[in-house]
Design a protein around this motif. Structure first.
Motif, PDB file in Angstrom:
ATOM      1  N   TYR A 100     -13.838  76.509  86.813  1.00 17.23           N
ATOM      2  CA  TYR A 100     -15.230  76.931  87.038  1.00 17.23           C
ATOM      3  C   TYR A 100     -16.238  75.828  86.704  1.00 17.23           C
ATOM      4  O   TYR A 100     -17.396  75.936  87.063  1.00 17.23           O
ATOM      5  CB  TYR A 100     -15.588  78.239  86.362  1.00 17.23           C
ATOM      6  CG  TYR A 100     -15.255  78.397  84.904  1.00 17.23           C
ATOM      7  CD1 TYR A 100     -15.416  77.381  83.992  1.00 17.23           C
ATOM      8  CD2 TYR A 100     -14.805  79.633  84.443  1.00 17.23           C
ATOM      9  CE1 TYR A 100     -15.124  77.566  82.651  1.00 17.23           C
ATOM     10  CE2 TYR A 100     -14.518  79.826  83.100  1.00 17.23           C
ATOM     11  CZ  TYR A 100     -14.676  78.780  82.211  1.00 17.23           C
ATOM     12  OH  TYR A 100     -14.387  78.958  80.890  1.00 17.23           O
ATOM     13  N   GLN A 157     -10.927  86.972  76.853  1.00 17.61           N
ATOM     14  CA  GLN A 157     -11.849  86.320  75.926  1.00 17.61           C
ATOM     15  C   GLN A 157     -12.759  87.342  75.250  1.00 17.61           C
ATOM     16  O   GLN A 157     -12.696  88.536  75.528  1.00 17.61           O
ATOM     17  CB  GLN A 157     -12.666  85.258  76.671  1.00 17.61           C
ATOM     18  CG  GLN A 157     -11.761  84.185  77.278  1.00 17.61           C
ATOM     19  CD  GLN A 157     -12.457  82.877  77.561  1.00 17.61           C
ATOM     20  OE1 GLN A 157     -13.661  82.732  77.399  1.00 17.61           O
ATOM     21  NE2 GLN A 157     -11.677  81.891  77.999  1.00 17.61           N
ATOM     22  N   ARG A 178     -25.327  80.163  76.793  1.00 21.86           N
ATOM     23  CA  ARG A 178     -24.347  79.276  77.423  1.00 21.86           C
ATOM     24  C   ARG A 178     -23.217  80.136  77.968  1.00 21.86           C
ATOM     25  O   ARG A 178     -22.547  80.844  77.216  1.00 21.86           O
ATOM     26  CB  ARG A 178     -23.813  78.276  76.387  1.00 21.86           C
ATOM     27  CG  ARG A 178     -22.759  77.311  76.941  1.00 21.86           C
ATOM     28  CD  ARG A 178     -21.359  77.824  76.747  1.00 21.86           C
ATOM     29  NE  ARG A 178     -20.382  76.929  77.369  1.00 21.86           N
ATOM     30  CZ  ARG A 178     -19.110  77.233  77.555  1.00 21.86           C
ATOM     31  NH1 ARG A 178     -18.640  78.404  77.206  1.00 21.86           N
ATOM     32  NH2 ARG A 178     -18.293  76.370  78.117  1.00 21.86           N
ATOM     33  N   GLU A 215     -20.962  82.141  74.789  1.00 22.66           N
ATOM     34  CA  GLU A 215     -19.579  82.605  74.753  1.00 22.66           C
ATOM     35  C   GLU A 215     -18.742  81.354  74.681  1.00 22.66           C
ATOM     36  O   GLU A 215     -19.185  80.271  75.068  1.00 22.66           O
ATOM     37  CB  GLU A 215     -19.247  83.471  75.978  1.00 22.66           C
ATOM     38  CG  GLU A 215     -19.169  82.724  77.299  1.00 22.66           C
ATOM     39  CD  GLU A 215     -17.868  81.985  77.473  1.00 22.66           C
ATOM     40  OE1 GLU A 215     -16.805  82.606  77.370  1.00 22.66           O
ATOM     41  OE2 GLU A 215     -17.900  80.759  77.724  1.00 22.66           O
ATOM     42  N   TRP A 216     -17.542  81.479  74.119  1.00 18.82           N
ATOM     43  CA  TRP A 216     -16.626  80.332  74.182  1.00 18.82           C
ATOM     44  C   TRP A 216     -15.270  80.838  74.611  1.00 18.82           C
ATOM     45  O   TRP A 216     -15.028  81.002  75.783  1.00 18.82           O
ATOM     46  CB  TRP A 216     -16.620  79.566  72.853  1.00 18.82           C
ATOM     47  CG  TRP A 216     -15.683  78.408  72.816  1.00 18.82           C
ATOM     48  CD1 TRP A 216     -14.648  78.229  71.934  1.00 18.82           C
ATOM     49  CD2 TRP A 216     -15.661  77.257  73.686  1.00 18.82           C
ATOM     50  NE1 TRP A 216     -13.988  77.053  72.216  1.00 18.82           N
ATOM     51  CE2 TRP A 216     -14.578  76.445  73.280  1.00 18.82           C
ATOM     52  CE3 TRP A 216     -16.419  76.858  74.785  1.00 18.82           C
ATOM     53  CZ2 TRP A 216     -14.263  75.238  73.923  1.00 18.82           C
ATOM     54  CZ3 TRP A 216     -16.103  75.646  75.427  1.00 18.82           C
ATOM     55  CH2 TRP A 216     -15.044  74.865  74.991  1.00 18.82           C
ATOM     56  N   VAL A 217     -14.405  81.232  73.687  1.00 17.00           N
ATOM     57  CA  VAL A 217     -13.091  81.705  74.110  1.00 17.00           C
ATOM     58  C   VAL A 217     -12.794  83.046  73.434  1.00 17.00           C
ATOM     59  O   VAL A 217     -13.193  84.096  73.901  1.00 17.00           O
ATOM     60  CB  VAL A 217     -11.998  80.648  73.833  1.00 17.00           C
ATOM     61  CG1 VAL A 217     -10.634  81.147  74.293  1.00 17.00           C
ATOM     62  CG2 VAL A 217     -12.320  79.335  74.562  1.00 17.00           C
ATOM     63  N   HIS A 240     -16.482  88.924  81.351  1.00 18.14           N
ATOM     64  CA  HIS A 240     -16.727  87.780  82.252  1.00 18.14           C
ATOM     65  C   HIS A 240     -15.507  86.869  82.403  1.00 18.14           C
ATOM     66  O   HIS A 240     -15.420  86.110  83.361  1.00 18.14           O
ATOM     67  CB  HIS A 240     -17.919  86.972  81.738  1.00 18.14           C
ATOM     68  CG  HIS A 240     -17.657  86.359  80.396  1.00 18.14           C
ATOM     69  ND1 HIS A 240     -17.356  87.105  79.272  1.00 18.14           N
ATOM     70  CD2 HIS A 240     -17.600  85.067  80.007  1.00 18.14           C
ATOM     71  CE1 HIS A 240     -17.159  86.295  78.244  1.00 18.14           C
ATOM     72  NE2 HIS A 240     -17.292  85.056  78.674  1.00 18.14           N
ATOM     73  N   GLU A 241     -14.580  86.907  81.412  1.00 15.00           N
ATOM     74  CA  GLU A 241     -13.389  86.049  81.493  1.00 15.00           C
ATOM     75  C   GLU A 241     -12.163  86.831  81.013  1.00 15.00           C
ATOM     76  O   GLU A 241     -11.745  86.719  79.870  1.00 15.00           O
ATOM     77  CB  GLU A 241     -13.583  84.766  80.670  1.00 15.00           C
ATOM     78  CG  GLU A 241     -14.709  83.885  81.190  1.00 15.00           C
ATOM     79  CD  GLU A 241     -14.679  82.480  80.606  1.00 15.00           C
ATOM     80  OE1 GLU A 241     -13.610  81.847  80.622  1.00 15.00           O
ATOM     81  OE2 GLU A 241     -15.728  82.020  80.127  1.00 15.00           O
TER      82      GLU A 241
HETATM   83 CA    CA Z   1     -15.242  81.213  77.985  1.00 18.75          CA
END
Ligand code: CA
Length: 364
Positions: A100, A157, A178, A215-217, A240-241
């Motif tokens: 992405y 996630q 982000r 968001e990160w993981v 979203h993931e």
């Molecule tokens: Ca992510």
């Protein structure tokens, strides 16, 4: 005696033939390939950076040292978001990222990383390897002189870190967050200002207030990043993931120059790395989640149903729009969407059905 000499003769002949066969490719086998891998992650970053290291290490060992890959952290050889171009142009032979990040190159790339309300980790592997995904991905990246691989998955996630509670969709209005890819586009339509930052720049931006949320993981990665020091609300689920694929892309010319056995090493190393990363996240996420909540006093929150419902509606619009962006995108979307419908049907009976049953056996 006769029998013994027969064996001896055959044995010697066999040995001679074997030596001859082994001798011819042995000259070829001397050729060693020394590759560079650029990544979008900080060097040795838990889960993602170490996933790149793992991939390089097994390629080295599976090839008996004939193909070695030196890993560079984001910014060491090229800036993180220039990895795609660097490998496309041959500055490095290989890259490690998430697709992405390249939506500016082709909107269809995003389908090979994560789609909001899309496929989980097992389903992504199913689509890529047995549902026609790899062929579409190969075609898409061939335009950039690249050969893509799925080489990792984070599993589902978390929804992200916020410095305030999210009680309704209105709380996204004016929120600077982000979030990469299609998920970012979804919250943009909900009124957020979306920022895309490479991993290393997120924490300082959150701490300084340059962004309100990120968001990160998931717990294992997010704990290592220290996000709890900069935001106190940690939301789930990561709509979203749902199962983000980490990719490797190989310069096509470099790939074509490899003998077929080393190409097979790459093909299989990719699958091993995919499973290894998923196993690591699966094993470590819960301990990290408990530490975040108990030791660091993180406030764990579930998104309200109304928010999840609105995001689902917006996701359908965003994904449909992405599908219209190009003929490539349309073909990828149709394949993905068809697979998702089939997976959802089986998942309801299979994994989701089992999860509901298992909860009856777990003491809370
Ligand atoms: Ca992510």
């Amino acid at each position: 005696m006769k029998r013994r000499s027969f064996i001896k003769t055959v044995g010697t002949a066999g040995l001679a033939t074997g030596a001859l066969i082994a001798g011819a490719p042995a000259v070829h086998a001397q050729k060693k390939y020394r590759w560079k891998m650029v990544t979008t992650w900080p060097k040795n970053f838990p889960g993602l950076g170490t996933g790149a290291n793992y991939l390089a290490d097994i390629i080295d060992r599976m090839s008996g040292g004939r193909l070695t890959v030196k890993v560079y952290g984001g910014g060491e050889l090229v800036p993180p978001f220039e990895s795609f171009d660097a490998v496309s142009q041959g500055t490095a032979e290989m890259g490690h990222a998430a697709a992405y990040y390249w939506k500016g190159k082709s909107p269809a790339a995003q389908f090979f990383a994560a789609v909001p309300y899309g496929l989980n980790a097992d389903e992504m592997a199913g689509w890529i390897h047995y549902g026609g995904g790899q062929k579409l991905w190969d075609g898409l990246y061939a335009d950039f002189n690249l050969k893509p691989y799925a080489v990792g998955n984070t599993g589902v996630q978390m929804g992200g870190w916020f410095n305030k509670e999210i009680n309704s969709v209105d709380d996204y209005k004016g929120l600077k967050m982000r979030m990469p890819g299609l998920g970012g586009e979804v919250i943009k339509r909900a009124g957020a200002t979306v920022v895309n930052l490479p991993g290393g720049e997120i924490f300082p931006s959150l701490q300084s207030g340059a962004i309100d949320a990120t968001e990160w993981v998931g717990p294992y990665n997010d704990l290592a990043f220290g996000f709890y020091k900069a935001a106190s609300y940690y939301y789930w689920p990561g709509w979203h993931e749902p199962g983000t694929v980490l990719e490797a892309f190989v310069n096509k010319k470099a790939y074509d120059a490899l003998p077929s056995d080393l190409q097979a090493v790459l093909d299989q190393a990719a699958k091993a790395a995919y499973n290894d990363m998923l196993s690591e996240f699966t094993a470590r996420n819960n301990a990290a989640l408990v530490e975040l909540v108990q030791k660091h006093k993180v406030k764990l929150r579930k998104f309200p149903e109304a928010v999840l419902k609105k995001m689902a509606e917006l996701s359908l619009e965003v994904v449909a729009d992405a599908a219209q962006a190009s003929p490539d995108s349309k073909a990828v979307f149709e394949s993905f969407d068809n697979f998702r419908n089939q997976s959802a049907n089986w998942n309801r009976i299979g994994e989701a059905g089992f999860s509901a049953a298992r909860s009856l056996a777990i003491k809370s």
